[in-house]
Structures are given as C-alpha cells and as structure tokens.
Scaffold this motif. Structure first.
Motif, PDB file in Angstrom:
ATOM      1  N   THR A  18       0.841  -1.198   0.000  1.00 12.14           N
ATOM      2  CA  THR A  18       0.000   0.000   0.000  1.00 12.14           C
ATOM      3  C   THR A  18       0.877   1.250   0.000  1.00 12.14           C
ATOM      4  OG1 THR A  18      -0.146   0.072   2.410  1.00 12.14           O
ATOM      5  CG2 THR A  18      -1.871  -1.157   1.254  1.00 12.14           C
ATOM      6  N   LEU A  19       0.269   2.345  -0.388  1.00 12.53           N
ATOM      7  CA  LEU A  19       0.967   3.627  -0.417  1.00 12.53           C
ATOM      8  C   LEU A  19       0.086   4.657   0.271  1.00 12.53           C
ATOM      9  CD1 LEU A  19       3.270   5.479  -1.478  1.00 12.53           C
ATOM     10  CD2 LEU A  19       1.831   5.853  -3.487  1.00 12.53           C
ATOM     11  N   GLN A  20       0.638   5.377   1.216  1.00 14.41           N
ATOM     12  CA  GLN A  20      -0.081   6.443   1.889  1.00 14.41           C
ATOM     13  C   GLN A  20       0.618   7.744   1.540  1.00 14.41           C
ATOM     14  OE1 GLN A  20      -0.066   6.311   6.190  1.00 14.41           O
ATOM     15  NE2 GLN A  20      -1.808   7.674   6.338  1.00 14.41           N
ATOM     16  N   LEU A  21      -0.117   8.654   0.931  1.00 15.09           N
ATOM     17  CA  LEU A  21       0.416   9.942   0.515  1.00 15.09           C
ATOM     18  C   LEU A  21      -0.130  10.996   1.470  1.00 15.09           C
ATOM     19  CD1 LEU A  21       2.005  11.486  -1.657  1.00 15.09           C
ATOM     20  CD2 LEU A  21      -0.141  11.744  -2.884  1.00 15.09           C
ATOM     21  N   ILE A  22       0.769  11.696   2.154  1.00 14.10           N
ATOM     22  CA  ILE A  22       0.363  12.721   3.111  1.00 14.10           C
ATOM     23  C   ILE A  22       0.875  14.067   2.618  1.00 14.10           C
ATOM     24  CG2 ILE A  22       0.572  13.546   5.481  1.00 14.10           C
ATOM     25  CD1 ILE A  22       1.074  10.629   6.304  1.00 14.10           C
ATOM     26  N   ILE A  23      -0.040  15.014   2.474  1.00 12.73           N
ATOM     27  CA  ILE A  23       0.321  16.377   2.071  1.00 12.73           C
ATOM     28  C   ILE A  23      -0.037  17.285   3.238  1.00 12.73           C
ATOM     29  CG2 ILE A  23      -0.113  18.246   0.456  1.00 12.73           C
ATOM     30  CD1 ILE A  23      -0.920  16.093  -1.584  1.00 12.73           C
ATOM     31  N   TYR A  35      -4.991  24.444  -1.768  1.00 12.75           N
ATOM     32  CA  TYR A  35      -5.707  23.446  -2.542  1.00 12.75           C
ATOM     33  C   TYR A  35      -4.687  22.583  -3.278  1.00 12.75           C
ATOM     34  CZ  TYR A  35      -9.614  26.564  -1.716  1.00 12.75           C
ATOM     35  OH  TYR A  35     -10.563  27.348  -1.109  1.00 12.75           O
ATOM     36  N   PHE A  36      -4.922  21.305  -3.296  1.00  3.14           N
ATOM     37  CA  PHE A  36      -4.041  20.371  -3.985  1.00  3.14           C
ATOM     38  C   PHE A  36      -4.866  19.659  -5.045  1.00  3.14           C
ATOM     39  CE2 PHE A  36      -2.371  21.043   0.230  1.00  3.14           C
ATOM     40  CZ  PHE A  36      -1.041  21.314  -0.028  1.00  3.14           C
ATOM     41  N   ASP A  37      -4.617  20.005  -6.288  1.00  2.41           N
ATOM     42  CA  ASP A  37      -5.346  19.425  -7.411  1.00  2.41           C
ATOM     43  C   ASP A  37      -4.383  18.659  -8.307  1.00  2.41           C
ATOM     44  OD1 ASP A  37      -7.715  20.647  -6.607  1.00  2.41           O
ATOM     45  OD2 ASP A  37      -7.277  22.454  -7.750  1.00  2.41           O
ATOM     46  N   ASN A  38      -4.936  17.688  -9.001  1.00  7.11           N
ATOM     47  CA  ASN A  38      -4.180  16.938 -10.013  1.00  7.11           C
ATOM     48  C   ASN A  38      -2.905  16.314  -9.445  1.00  7.11           C
ATOM     49  OD1 ASN A  38      -6.081  17.693 -11.993  1.00  7.11           O
ATOM     50  ND2 ASN A  38      -5.059  19.658 -12.217  1.00  7.11           N
ATOM     51  N   VAL A  39      -3.037  15.656  -8.325  1.00 10.07           N
ATOM     52  CA  VAL A  39      -1.902  14.953  -7.726  1.00 10.07           C
ATOM     53  C   VAL A  39      -1.716  13.652  -8.495  1.00 10.07           C
ATOM     54  CG1 VAL A  39      -1.013  13.841  -5.655  1.00 10.07           C
ATOM     55  CG2 VAL A  39      -2.310  15.970  -5.476  1.00 10.07           C
TER      56      VAL A  39
END
Length: 63
Positions: A18-23, A35-39
């Motif tokens: 699994t992959l957990q992406l934290i911003i 705002y975080f778009d198109n990651v």
C-alpha cells in the motif's frame, strides 16, 4: 513552496503493498487556504520471483 507550479519528488522503491500519501500545509492566517489538485503518483511495477527447482520425492513422481 509558495508559488503555484509543479513539484516532483522521487523516492526509491517502497516496500509493502500500500501507499499512503500525506500532504501537509500550514495556514498562517484565517483567510489563507491551500488546494491540492491533479496529484499524480506514478511508478513502475517490478516483480521478483524466488523460484526453487528440484526433484520431487518418489511418492510424488508421476507413474
């Protein structure tokens, strides 16, 4: 990063399934929003096969 634009992060091969992406971003004013778009997360699937070959015991050999 204070200006709009792209940011690329490159990491080595992760382990696990699994992959957990934290911003994270910190707003310093009540009227400040992020705002975080198109990651996009991309990778290359690499598989490793650990195979062991041998002769089965006589009881398991075909007749």
């Amino acid at each position: 990063m204070r200006s709009a634009g792209g940011l690329t992060a490159d990491r080595g091969a992760p382990s696990g399934s699994t992959l957990q992406l934290i911003i994270r971003a910190k707003a310093t004013a009540t009227s400040e929003f992020y705002y975080f778009d198109n990651v996009k997360v991309a990778g290359v699937v690499q598989s490793t096969v650990n195979a062991v070959a041998g002769t089965p015991p006589p009881a398991l050999r075909p007749l």
